[in-house]
Scaffold this active site. Structure first.
Site, PDB file in Angstrom:
ATOM      1  N   TYR A 100      37.571  65.797  15.912  1.00 43.30           N
ATOM      2  CA  TYR A 100      37.398  64.983  17.122  1.00 43.30           C
ATOM      3  C   TYR A 100      35.927  64.630  17.328  1.00 43.30           C
ATOM      4  O   TYR A 100      35.583  63.487  17.657  1.00 43.30           O
ATOM      5  CB  TYR A 100      37.944  65.755  18.324  1.00 43.30           C
ATOM      6  CG  TYR A 100      37.742  65.081  19.653  1.00 43.30           C
ATOM      7  CD1 TYR A 100      38.511  63.991  20.020  1.00 43.30           C
ATOM      8  CD2 TYR A 100      36.783  65.545  20.551  1.00 43.30           C
ATOM      9  CE1 TYR A 100      38.331  63.370  21.248  1.00 43.30           C
ATOM     10  CE2 TYR A 100      36.591  64.936  21.777  1.00 43.30           C
ATOM     11  CZ  TYR A 100      37.370  63.847  22.122  1.00 43.30           C
ATOM     12  OH  TYR A 100      37.183  63.233  23.336  1.00 43.30           O
ATOM     13  N   GLU A 104      33.741  59.193  15.561  1.00 43.59           N
ATOM     14  CA  GLU A 104      32.955  57.954  15.637  1.00 43.59           C
ATOM     15  C   GLU A 104      31.526  58.258  16.083  1.00 43.59           C
ATOM     16  O   GLU A 104      31.056  57.752  17.106  1.00 43.59           O
ATOM     17  CB  GLU A 104      33.601  56.961  16.616  1.00 43.59           C
ATOM     18  CG  GLU A 104      34.924  56.395  16.152  1.00 43.59           C
ATOM     19  CD  GLU A 104      35.516  55.426  17.166  1.00 43.59           C
ATOM     20  OE1 GLU A 104      35.079  55.457  18.331  1.00 43.59           O
ATOM     21  OE2 GLU A 104      36.385  54.636  16.791  1.00 43.59           O
ATOM     22  N   GLY A 228      56.425  45.695  45.788  1.00 43.40           N
ATOM     23  CA  GLY A 228      56.495  44.289  45.403  1.00 43.40           C
ATOM     24  C   GLY A 228      57.251  44.109  44.107  1.00 43.40           C
ATOM     25  O   GLY A 228      57.789  45.068  43.542  1.00 43.40           O
ATOM     26  N   THR A 230      58.371  43.370  40.128  1.00 39.82           N
ATOM     27  CA  THR A 230      57.947  43.909  38.839  1.00 39.82           C
ATOM     28  C   THR A 230      57.121  42.878  38.074  1.00 39.82           C
ATOM     29  O   THR A 230      57.088  41.699  38.440  1.00 39.82           O
ATOM     30  CB  THR A 230      59.179  44.326  38.010  1.00 39.82           C
ATOM     31  OG1 THR A 230      58.729  44.971  36.809  1.00 39.82           O
ATOM     32  CG2 THR A 230      60.025  43.118  37.630  1.00 39.82           C
ATOM     33  N   ARG A 231      56.428  43.344  37.035  1.00 38.33           N
ATOM     34  CA  ARG A 231      55.631  42.486  36.145  1.00 38.33           C
ATOM     35  C   ARG A 231      54.543  41.705  36.892  1.00 38.33           C
ATOM     36  O   ARG A 231      54.319  40.525  36.635  1.00 38.33           O
ATOM     37  CB  ARG A 231      56.531  41.521  35.364  1.00 38.33           C
ATOM     38  CG  ARG A 231      57.488  42.223  34.410  1.00 38.33           C
ATOM     39  CD  ARG A 231      58.322  41.226  33.632  1.00 38.33           C
ATOM     40  NE  ARG A 231      59.194  41.895  32.681  1.00 38.33           N
ATOM     41  CZ  ARG A 231      58.864  42.233  31.440  1.00 38.33           C
ATOM     42  NH1 ARG A 231      57.637  41.969  30.997  1.00 38.33           N
ATOM     43  NH2 ARG A 231      59.725  42.840  30.640  1.00 38.33           N
ATOM     44  N   THR A 232      53.896  42.391  37.814  1.00 38.24           N
ATOM     45  CA  THR A 232      52.807  41.736  38.556  1.00 38.24           C
ATOM     46  C   THR A 232      51.448  42.375  38.278  1.00 38.24           C
ATOM     47  O   THR A 232      50.442  41.930  38.822  1.00 38.24           O
ATOM     48  CB  THR A 232      53.082  41.794  40.068  1.00 38.24           C
ATOM     49  OG1 THR A 232      53.294  43.162  40.455  1.00 38.24           O
ATOM     50  CG2 THR A 232      54.302  40.961  40.435  1.00 38.24           C
ATOM     51  N   GLY A 233      51.430  43.448  37.474  1.00 35.64           N
ATOM     52  CA  GLY A 233      50.168  44.086  37.111  1.00 35.64           C
ATOM     53  C   GLY A 233      49.716  45.194  38.035  1.00 35.64           C
ATOM     54  O   GLY A 233      48.604  45.700  37.886  1.00 35.64           O
ATOM     55  N   LYS A 234      50.565  45.616  38.984  1.00 30.18           N
ATOM     56  CA  LYS A 234      50.120  46.636  39.934  1.00 30.18           C
ATOM     57  C   LYS A 234      49.909  47.996  39.262  1.00 30.18           C
ATOM     58  O   LYS A 234      48.982  48.729  39.621  1.00 30.18           O
ATOM     59  CB  LYS A 234      51.085  46.749  41.120  1.00 30.18           C
ATOM     60  CG  LYS A 234      52.543  47.014  40.814  1.00 30.18           C
ATOM     61  CD  LYS A 234      53.362  46.985  42.109  1.00 30.18           C
ATOM     62  CE  LYS A 234      54.839  47.290  41.861  1.00 30.18           C
ATOM     63  NZ  LYS A 234      55.509  46.213  41.070  1.00 30.18           N
ATOM     64  N   SER A 235      50.739  48.344  38.278  1.00 27.08           N
ATOM     65  CA  SER A 235      50.545  49.610  37.558  1.00 27.08           C
ATOM     66  C   SER A 235      49.261  49.580  36.739  1.00 27.08           C
ATOM     67  O   SER A 235      48.499  50.552  36.709  1.00 27.08           O
ATOM     68  CB  SER A 235      51.739  49.894  36.639  1.00 27.08           C
ATOM     69  OG  SER A 235      52.924  50.064  37.378  1.00 27.08           O
TER      70      SER A 235
END
EC number: 2.7.7.-
Length: 354
Positions: A100, A104, A228, A230-235
């Site tokens: 680890y 890099e 609201g 789904t698929r709105t970017g809140k997560s």
């Protein structure tokens, strides 16, 4: 990585020490030489130190230090160098830790000979203090001298083979308490990128005191509820704010990280969220019961929770009047507008005129 909570007493006991110096641009060779001198009484055998770059451009250092005798200390500042304080952990697997560190590097320094530990470590474990020790004395000796989870379990297996075979889960539990797993440096799963993430102005006002500032003594944070489509970017937006505990489908306390800044409950129906009052109310020091584990006290400081729900699983529709009153008193509620997104649309390239 954040240091251990100040609410817990510090104890480090291991022949393999993993250090992380955040925001530290120092030369790995200079740091290594100073660390080598710091552990001289424990007979240092090997050190590797590497400098890496954060995604934000800041530098940090990782170091693996191996000694002949276990480093035993209750001084949380023992490895402080030039004003830089490291996160101190016991290296559970020195091979993986070394890999680890070297993944890099921008600069690396090594000294001594690396000691891989692939099987039960025999080392220089001192003999028992008396000729015929009883069971308690043997166990106390193992606890006092084991330097890793693997060595601890190997010694238990050697001294108590029947107990090891019939009560392994209890020994594994105590091993995990004595030698916690390494917490890898947090890297946001959603770093800043195009399209840019954004939020409503009212939520920006919530962010400053609840995410970016520590809580005043005796006060509690405030949680945030977003409902609201789904698929709105809140997560994606919620997960971009910093180190957090993330739960989806169910709340699993077994992997709870005390160093997290906040919690996220994502798309979990209200009736399936245990301890919802404690989470929403940003309460401190409450007891949870992890699945397949023992009860434990969590959340040593007030920590906000961001609850994300789709419109068809709106928590407020499932609450009694009393529950809703508590919810509204402890949580900022944000109902998304039709068509609202948590990200800006990507810029389309200009079209050429024909």
């Amino acid at each position: 990585m954040a240091s251990s909570s100040s609410n817990r007493s510090f104890l480090h006991r291991n022949a393999n020490t993993f250090l992380t110096y955040p925001h530290c641009p120092e030369n790995p060779e200079i740091i290594s030489q100073k660390l080598w001198d710091l552990v001289a009484r424990w007979n240092p055998l090997y050190i590797v130190c590497a400098r890496e770059a954060h995604r934000d451009g800041n530098m940090h250092l990782h170091a693996l230090l191996q000694t002949d005798k276990p480093v035993r200390t209750t001084d949380a500042r023992i490895f402080d160098i030039e004003g830089f304080h490291p996160n101190i952990q016991s290296a559970k697997s020195v091979n993986k830790v070394r890999d680890y560190i070297l993944k890099e590097p921008l600069a690396v320094f090594e000294r001594g000979t690396f000691i891989p530990r692939k099987s039960c470590f025999q080392g220089n474990t001192p003999p028992f203090p008396k000729k015929n020790p009883n069971k308690d004395e043997i166990m106390a000796h193992i606890i006092s001298h084991a330097t890793s989870k693997q060595e601890y379990l190997c010694l238990v297996r050697k001294e108590f083979p029947y107990d090891w075979a019939t009560k392994l889960q209890y020994f594994e539990y105590s091993a995990n308490k004595l030698f916690p797993d390494i917490q890898e440096e947090f890297i946001s799963p959603h770093p800043p990128s195009s399209p840019d993430l954004l939020c409503n102005e009212s939520i920006k006002d919530w962010l400053q005191p609840n995410i970016y500032q520590p809580a005043d003594e005796g006060s509690r944070k405030q949680s945030l509820y977003i409902v609201g489509p789904t698929r709105t970017g809140k997560s994606t937006w919620a997960r971009s704010l910093g180190l957090h505990n993330y739960w989806q489908n169910n709340v699993d306390w077994s992997s709870y990280n005390e160093d997290a800044i906040y919690n996220i409950v994502d798309d979990i129906p209200f009736k399936y969220c245990p301890c919802w009052k404690q989470l929403v109310g940003c309460q401190k020091e409450f007891v949870v019961n992890p699945k397949y584990g023992k009860k434990k006290k969590v959340q040593m400081k007030s920590k906000p929770t961001i609850i994300l729900a789709n419109s068809d699983e709106d928590w407020m529709k499932e609450m009694t009047p009393g529950q809703l009153e508590y919810f509204e008193a402890n949580c900022m509620i944000y109902v998304m507008s039709p068509g609202e997104k948590w990200y800006s649309p990507p810029q389309l390239p200009p079209t050429e005129e024909v």
